[in-house]
Motif scaffolding. Structure first.
Motif, mmCIF file in Angstrom:
data_model
loop_
_atom_site.group_PDB
_atom_site.id
_atom_site.type_symbol
_atom_site.label_atom_id
_atom_site.label_comp_id
_atom_site.label_asym_id
_atom_site.label_seq_id
_atom_site.Cartn_x
_atom_site.Cartn_y
_atom_site.Cartn_z
ATOM 1 N N LEU A 299 13.610 59.403 -41.419
ATOM 2 C CA LEU A 299 15.012 59.707 -41.158
ATOM 3 C C LEU A 299 15.304 61.189 -41.444
ATOM 4 O O LEU A 299 16.006 61.850 -40.662
ATOM 5 C CB LEU A 299 15.907 58.820 -42.019
ATOM 6 C CG LEU A 299 17.410 59.080 -41.920
ATOM 7 C CD1 LEU A 299 17.933 58.678 -40.552
ATOM 8 C CD2 LEU A 299 18.162 58.338 -43.023
ATOM 9 N N CYS B 146 13.782 52.321 -45.217
ATOM 10 C CA CYS B 146 12.505 52.877 -45.655
ATOM 11 C C CYS B 146 12.190 52.346 -47.048
ATOM 12 O O CYS B 146 13.029 52.424 -47.950
ATOM 13 C CB CYS B 146 12.560 54.405 -45.676
ATOM 14 S SG CYS B 146 11.018 55.183 -46.192
ATOM 15 N N ASP C 49 18.755 52.245 -40.314
ATOM 16 C CA ASP C 49 17.512 52.837 -40.794
ATOM 17 C C ASP C 49 17.167 52.201 -42.124
ATOM 18 O O ASP C 49 18.057 51.842 -42.908
ATOM 19 C CB ASP C 49 17.622 54.359 -40.956
ATOM 20 C CG ASP C 49 16.283 55.002 -41.265
ATOM 21 O OD1 ASP C 49 15.507 55.229 -40.316
ATOM 22 O OD2 ASP C 49 15.996 55.260 -42.454
ATOM 23 N N LYS D 225 17.894 50.633 -35.486
ATOM 24 C CA LYS D 225 17.747 51.871 -34.723
ATOM 25 C C LYS D 225 19.033 52.673 -34.820
ATOM 26 O O LYS D 225 20.102 52.146 -35.137
ATOM 27 C CB LYS D 225 17.422 51.572 -33.264
ATOM 28 C CG LYS D 225 18.391 50.614 -32.595
ATOM 29 C CD LYS D 225 17.904 50.209 -31.216
ATOM 30 C CE LYS D 225 18.819 49.165 -30.589
ATOM 31 N NZ LYS D 225 18.308 48.725 -29.278
#
Length: 475
Positions: free
Chosen positions: A302, A284, A282, A216
């Motif tokens: 993001l 992805c 973060d 986070k």
């Protein structure tokens, strides 16, 4: 009364009924002249009647003693009886037995679980070292993770104890083994299909249920700590972290969309952001390997959060008349944005001028320090601890969740202070030449703002360095 005593009395009464000693002594007539010899009648009758009586009585007594000793031996403790049986069996020769096949050393992982009480007798450092060698993390971290997953694993109805399911999954992730390879190593063996099911279930829980707890955006306090660390390291203000992309190779995949021109092997692309602790805030992995990092960023959540929300906007600093918000350090494969600054090298402005200035070189060197202290070792640690990311041997449907699960496990280790072992866990991907990112029409305004911020920071940093080298000030 004891049955053996009753047996003895019964035998004596039976003998008396068959042969009465008094009758034998008083009324037995002489049957031959030899009976008139001068011998005692008592000794003669004892030879015919007292001897059988004595023998029968001795037999009864022996029967009593034998039955008593049998009852005593049956009342001995079972472990004493077992020792007696072992001594009797060892005294007799036994046929040679064929030794069982030697188990692979890694098969001992089933014996090193929190339910195995023997681990509490180990030295804590030796115990934790053993767990790290098997599962990639120490025993306290293993036990804490098991507590967090316990109620979630109960809903899956797995045919294994929870600690064994976690151990098998972590062992596979940290060793990079396929389910079939691990199946052959376990003693007793488990079906490869069961190992795949357990691993996929666990990675799905980590990637969905625990992700928001460990991956986070930093809090305000953590934001200040990161910017202070990077300022002391590189003299750049308001750097909060660094961003990078890393290809995760897929094993045995023939999907053509997972290949790219500069990466011939099939892969999916991982985008991560790390702070000064090498903690990812973060991640992805939605884009396939054929996507470039810039497109990957624009498709990520993001990008939307940093572009259209108040995330990472405060505290801002004024540098040469510009309000510089907290920003990420990236390489030239990412677009230049107000919240993501990239090097001047290979940028559009450098390409137009044909040469970089001293200010640009100073800025690029400072930006490289930020990346070398955060995102680059973070990715090296990630793939060093969780070797499955070097050659992902799961189905394409489970590839993304496996990568994200390893991100969560990496953060758990970093937050818990797991040792990095001076490069033992580091893994370096083959170098790739970044393709310079070009701004798209929708982000022209963001690009020009980012360019203004970068130029202001470069000039300010160069000026401060000049003052420091001239002895007139400090950075």
């Amino acid at each position: 009364m004891d049955p053996a005593v009753l047996l003895m009395l019964s035998n004596l009464l039976h003998l008396q009924s068959q042969l009465d000693p008094a009758a034998a002594f008083l009324s037995s007539p002489p049957s031959s002249p030899s009976s008139l010899l001068p011998t005692s009648p008592l000794s003669l009758s004892a030879s015919s009647t007292a001897i059988p009586l004595l023998l029968f009585a001795l037999a009864s007594i022996l029967s009593f003693v034998s039955s008593t000793s049998t009852s005593l031996s049956s009342s001995l403790p079972s472990n004493l009886n077992r020792r007696r049986r072992r001594r009797s069996s060892s005294s007799s020769p036994s046929p040679p037995s064929i030794p069982p096949p030697r188990a692979h050393p890694s098969s001992s992982l089933i014996l090193s679980l929190p339910s195995d009480r023997s681990i509490f007798s180990m030295e804590p450092s030796a115990r934790d070292a053993r767990f790290r060698s098997l599962y990639g993390l120490s025993y306290p971290v293993f036990a804490s993770l098991l507590d967090q997953l316990d109620h979630l694993l109960s809903s899956l109805s797995l045919p294994l104890p929870h600690d064994q399911a976690l151990a098998i999954s972590l062992y596979r992730l940290s060793r990079g083994l396929s389910s079939r390879s691990l199946s052959r190593l376990l003693q007793p063996p488990l079906p490869a299909s069961l190992i795949s099911r357990v691993t996929n279930s666990l990675t799905r829980l980590l990637a969905t249920r625990l992700y928001s707890d460990y991956v986070k955006l930093p809090s305000h306090h953590r934001l200040l700590q990161s910017t202070s660390f990077f300022r002391d390291l590189s003299s750049l203000p308001n750097v909060v972290g660094a961003i990078a992309s890393s290809a995760v190779r897929l094993r045995d995949s023939t999907e053509p969309s997972l290949r790219s021109s500069h990466r011939p092997f099939p892969s999916i692309l991982l985008q991560v952001v790390a702070d000064n602790r090498k903690v990812f805030f973060d991640a992805c992995v939605r884009a396939p390997g054929s996507s470039d990092p810039a497109s990957h960023l624009r498709d990520s959540s993001l990008y939307r959060r940093l572009s259209h929300s108040d995330s990472l906007r405060d505290p801002s600093l004024q540098v040469r008349g510009q309000q510089i918000r907290p920003f990420l350090a990236g390489d030239s494969s990412f677009p230049l944005l107000p919240f993501l600054l990239t090097p001047f090298s290979f940028s559009l402005s450098s390409a137009a001028s044909g040469a970089s200035t001293a200010e640009q070189e100073v800025f690029d060197a400072a930006l490289a320090k930020v990346r070398a202290s955060s995102i680059e070792p973070a990715i090296a640690l990630l793939k060093g601890r969780w070797k499955i990311l070097r050659n992902l041997n799961v189905g394409l449907d489970h590839a993304a969740q496996t990568v994200v699960a390893c991100i969560v496990l990496h953060n758990i280790c970093q937050i818990a202070g797991e040792p990095e072992d001076d490069g033992k866990y580091l893994w370096r991907d083959p170098p790739e030449s970044p393709q310079p990112a070009r701004p798209v029409e929708s982000e022209r305004a963001l690009y020009y703002t980012g360019e203004t911020f970068r130029q202001a920071l470069a000039e300010d940093l160069y000026e401060r360095q000049q003052r420091l080298s001239g002895g007139t000030g400090s950075l």
